[in-house]
Write a protein that holds these residues in place. Sequence first.
Motif, PDB file in Angstrom:
ATOM      1  N   UNK A  97       0.840  -1.202   0.000  1.00 63.55           N
ATOM      2  CA  UNK A  97       0.000   0.000   0.000  1.00 63.55           C
ATOM      3  C   UNK A  97       0.874   1.250   0.000  1.00 63.55           C
ATOM      4  N   UNK A  98       1.978   1.202   0.714  1.00 63.93           N
ATOM      5  CA  UNK A  98       2.909   2.335   0.734  1.00 63.93           C
ATOM      6  C   UNK A  98       3.369   2.658  -0.688  1.00 63.93           C
ATOM      7  N   UNK A  99       3.621   1.627  -1.493  1.00 60.71           N
ATOM      8  CA  UNK A  99       4.041   1.840  -2.881  1.00 60.71           C
ATOM      9  C   UNK A  99       2.927   2.499  -3.693  1.00 60.71           C
ATOM     10  N   UNK A 100       1.685   2.117  -3.424  1.00 57.51           N
ATOM     11  CA  UNK A 100       0.549   2.749  -4.116  1.00 57.51           C
ATOM     12  C   UNK A 100       0.514   4.236  -3.787  1.00 57.51           C
ATOM     13  N   UNK A 105       1.160   3.009  -8.310  1.00 55.98           N
ATOM     14  CA  UNK A 105       1.178   1.786  -9.122  1.00 55.98           C
ATOM     15  C   UNK A 105       0.849   0.587  -8.249  1.00 55.98           C
ATOM     16  N   UNK A 106       0.290  -0.427  -8.891  1.00 54.15           N
ATOM     17  CA  UNK A 106       0.042  -1.716  -8.241  1.00 54.15           C
ATOM     18  C   UNK A 106       0.618  -2.811  -9.126  1.00 54.15           C
ATOM     19  N   UNK A 115       0.782  -1.531 -12.901  1.00 52.70           N
ATOM     20  CA  UNK A 115      -0.380  -0.859 -13.459  1.00 52.70           C
ATOM     21  C   UNK A 115      -0.588   0.435 -12.687  1.00 52.70           C
ATOM     22  N   UNK A 116      -0.856   1.500 -13.408  1.00 50.49           N
ATOM     23  CA  UNK A 116      -1.063   2.804 -12.771  1.00 50.49           C
ATOM     24  C   UNK A 116      -2.476   2.883 -12.203  1.00 50.49           C
ATOM     25  N   UNK A 117      -2.603   3.387 -10.990  1.00 46.56           N
ATOM     26  CA  UNK A 117      -3.913   3.654 -10.389  1.00 46.56           C
ATOM     27  C   UNK A 117      -3.913   5.055  -9.791  1.00 46.56           C
TER      28      UNK A 117
END
Length: 199
Positions: A97-100, A105-106, A115-117
Amino acid sequence: AVAASNVNVLLHGESGTGKEVLARAVHRLGPRRARGFVGVNCAALPESLFESELFGHQAGAFTGAGKEKSGLLEAADGGTFFLDEIGDMPLDCQAKLLRVLQDHVIRRVGDSKDRHVDVRVVAATNADLEEKIRNGSFRRDLFYRLPGLTITMPPLRNRREDIPLLVEHLLAGKDASAKPEWVERLKQSEYLGNVRELE
């Protein structure tokens, strides 16, 4: 003011104070209202399914993954992602989640590409996250990255002046009304269950 921005929000308060109601209001009044509001209760999701539910998975990524599946974060793309009881999120998912939050991205389970979110995160907890950091069950870096703003929801016993308005709201459309003396009696309770108990 909070809703009008795109800042991530952490809602803190006892159970029943209306954290999810406020999260939905932030979405409904904000710039992402035309897109989805997707929520997950971190305490209700088994740890074994957590990563797949949030990030999705590719076919064959694990036993039972017969076809590819997008996760809840992808479903919330452009909208608001609500994490209820974030203090109960598994540690390995906290890192993802920290990376999101940092990179937007996920990566689906079993996939090799990102994948970009684009999501606004609203999280809620009734836990003391600083205590969870001390005992090693919550990541310090996530604690500081997650909220652009923290809102503390006061318990109902500390805002008894709201009780008449809440009673009126809860009875709206039910062909019922509360006598003033009933409302006065309702104002005397301690409401350990907060608004949920009042309802």
